[in-house]
Write an enzyme that holds these catalytic residues in place. Structure first.
Site, PDB file in Angstrom:
ATOM      1  N   LYS A  13      10.641  -1.405  -7.411  1.00 52.75           N
ATOM      2  CA  LYS A  13       9.983  -2.651  -7.813  1.00 52.75           C
ATOM      3  C   LYS A  13      10.802  -3.427  -8.842  1.00 52.75           C
ATOM      4  O   LYS A  13      10.356  -4.433  -9.384  1.00 52.75           O
ATOM      5  CB  LYS A  13       8.594  -2.339  -8.415  1.00 52.75           C
ATOM      6  CG  LYS A  13       7.551  -2.039  -7.331  1.00 52.75           C
ATOM      7  CD  LYS A  13       6.143  -2.027  -7.914  1.00 52.75           C
ATOM      8  CE  LYS A  13       5.832  -0.688  -8.551  1.00 52.75           C
ATOM      9  NZ  LYS A  13       4.555  -0.493  -9.152  1.00 52.75           N
ATOM     10  N   LYS A  27      -4.518  10.862   8.572  1.00 49.96           N
ATOM     11  CA  LYS A  27      -5.064  11.976   7.805  1.00 49.96           C
ATOM     12  C   LYS A  27      -6.141  11.454   6.852  1.00 49.96           C
ATOM     13  O   LYS A  27      -5.937  10.447   6.180  1.00 49.96           O
ATOM     14  CB  LYS A  27      -3.926  12.634   7.011  1.00 49.96           C
ATOM     15  CG  LYS A  27      -4.365  13.802   6.194  1.00 49.96           C
ATOM     16  CD  LYS A  27      -3.278  14.337   5.280  1.00 49.96           C
ATOM     17  CE  LYS A  27      -3.934  15.313   4.329  1.00 49.96           C
ATOM     18  NZ  LYS A  27      -3.178  15.811   3.257  1.00 49.96           N
ATOM     19  N   LYS A  71      -8.400  10.117   0.223  1.00 48.33           N
ATOM     20  CA  LYS A  71      -9.043   9.063  -0.583  1.00 48.33           C
ATOM     21  C   LYS A  71      -8.077   7.907  -0.810  1.00 48.33           C
ATOM     22  O   LYS A  71      -8.504   6.771  -0.957  1.00 48.33           O
ATOM     23  CB  LYS A  71      -9.639   9.600  -1.872  1.00 48.33           C
ATOM     24  CG  LYS A  71      -8.698  10.301  -2.796  1.00 48.33           C
ATOM     25  CD  LYS A  71      -9.471  10.783  -4.019  1.00 48.33           C
ATOM     26  CE  LYS A  71      -8.652  11.741  -4.861  1.00 48.33           C
ATOM     27  NZ  LYS A  71      -8.421  13.055  -4.248  1.00 48.33           N
TER      28      LYS A  71
END
Ligand code: ADP
Ligand code: TRP
Length: 331
Positions: free
Chosen positions: A118, A199, A202
């Site tokens: 970044k 898969k 969360k």
């Protein structure tokens, strides 16, 4: 009996991927080994900085494991934070841990790489807790003389670091002060697909919660992504995440007969989802009841964890005493 030890990080709420991929296999292992399972709450602090969120996650994970069948009479089950010896041992271990070893940790390296990509400073947003994560994890493991550590593949490097650090101490004091642990990666554990077929995780937002109400469970299942095949078309069960999930909950007779219905045509995705809901709810209802009962009785939950912590501290204090004696800080 050999000692199996693992830590469970309380970040977020449990989903059915955690249940089939981690909780159930660990509970099976606990039938054969002297199991020590703990909630790695200080590891979660590195990322969860909201107090009520962390508190909720710790309670939810503790209640979840108990509801899923963890027997606190058999398994020493405790919060990491209730065993202060962990942090003393981590300090001792730090003195024997080359900084370069931490530089090589995959999780830290991945965070640095993300920053670099970044265009930011390599260490931007990286706290010392993340950097020294493997030392704290080594303390968790070495404190309890663990023979092996059931973990996912991503954690094996951390267990190897615990081996290195323990080896350095044993070498320095010319004594088997710390048991060298081994990682145990369970290869045969199912990878549970999520709502979108990737898969379940969360971080992908594609999970089915393990302890929701019946109607929320149903809503999630109804959201599973399907292709555009019509009701009459024959369907391939082996290419459907609905069927993959169904198999986890159904017995083999049920799975065979539903597979035949997929292949025969005449069953739409809506009905396939209803069938999945039926078997999922059948297995999860009793868990949900136990979970809700535990959450409603925080004193009982605290009592269970406190008695686990007491057992854990008896073991932990022995290890720290042994170490203190060897290092010369035993006044
Ligand atoms: P998540 O990917 O949702 O963040 P975690 O990394 O917290 O899950 O995983 C906790 C445990 O559950 C680990 O042992 C992991 O291997 C297992 N697990 C998570 N998702 C799955 C899945 N979809 N299938 C099988 N096991 C899983
Ligand atoms: N690092 C592990 C994870 O992210 C959690 C953990 C903390 C752990 N301490 C441990 C696992 C000790 C095994 C042994 O899943």
């Amino acid at each position: 009996m050999k000692v199996a030890l693992t830590g469970i990080k309380p970040t977020g709420i449990l989903h059915i991927g955690n249940y089939f991929g981690a909780i159930r296999p660990a509970l099976r292992l606990a039938e054969q080994y002297d199991a020590r399972y703990f909630i790695a709450d200080y590891h979660a602090l590195n990322t969860v900085k909201d107090g009520s969120e962390l508190r909720r996650a710790i309670t939810g994970i503790a209640a979840g494991w108990l509801a899923a069948g963890l027997d606190p009479e058999r398994v020493v089950f405790y919060r990491q934070s209730s065993v202060p010896e962990t942090f003393e041992l981590a300090t001792i271990l730090s003195a024997f841990t080359p900084k370069g070893l931490m530089n090589r940790a995959h999780a830290y390296k991945a965070a640095v790489q993300q920053n670099t990509e970044k265009g930011e400073d390599g260490d931007a947003g990286i706290n010392m807790g993340l950097f020294t994560y493997p030392v704290l994890m080594a303390a968790d493991i070495l404190l309890f003389d663990a023979d092996f550590v059931p973990v996912g593949r991503d954690q094996t490097q951390h267990v190897e670091m615990a081996q290195d650090i323990a080896g350095a101490i044993n070498y320095n004091y010319k004594k088997e002060l710390l048991k060298i642990p081994a990682a145990a990666v369970q290869e045969d554990v199912a990878v549970v697909p999520g709502l979108d077929g990737r898969k379940m995780s969360k971080s992908y937002g594609n999970t089915i919660p393990l302890f929701s109400t019946e109607s929320v469970l149903r809503k999630h299942i109804m959201r599973i992504v399907t292709n555009s095949q019509g009701v009459d078309e024959p369907k391939d069960p082996d290419n459907s995440q609905i069927f993959t999930l169904y198999k986890l909950f159904a017995d083999s007779g049920e799975a065979d007969s539903l597979a035949a219905r997929y292949r025969g045509g005449g069953m739409g995705w809506g009905e396939a989802k209803e069938e999945l809901f039926r078997v999922a709810n059948r297995e999860l209802s009793p868990l949900r009841e136990r979970y809700n009962a535990l959450i409603a009785e925080p004193e009982r939950l605290d009592g269970i964890l406190a008695s686990g912590a007491e057992k854990a501290r008896t073991i932990a204090s022995r290890t720290v005493k042994r170490l203190r004696k060897a290092i010369g800080i035993d006044f």
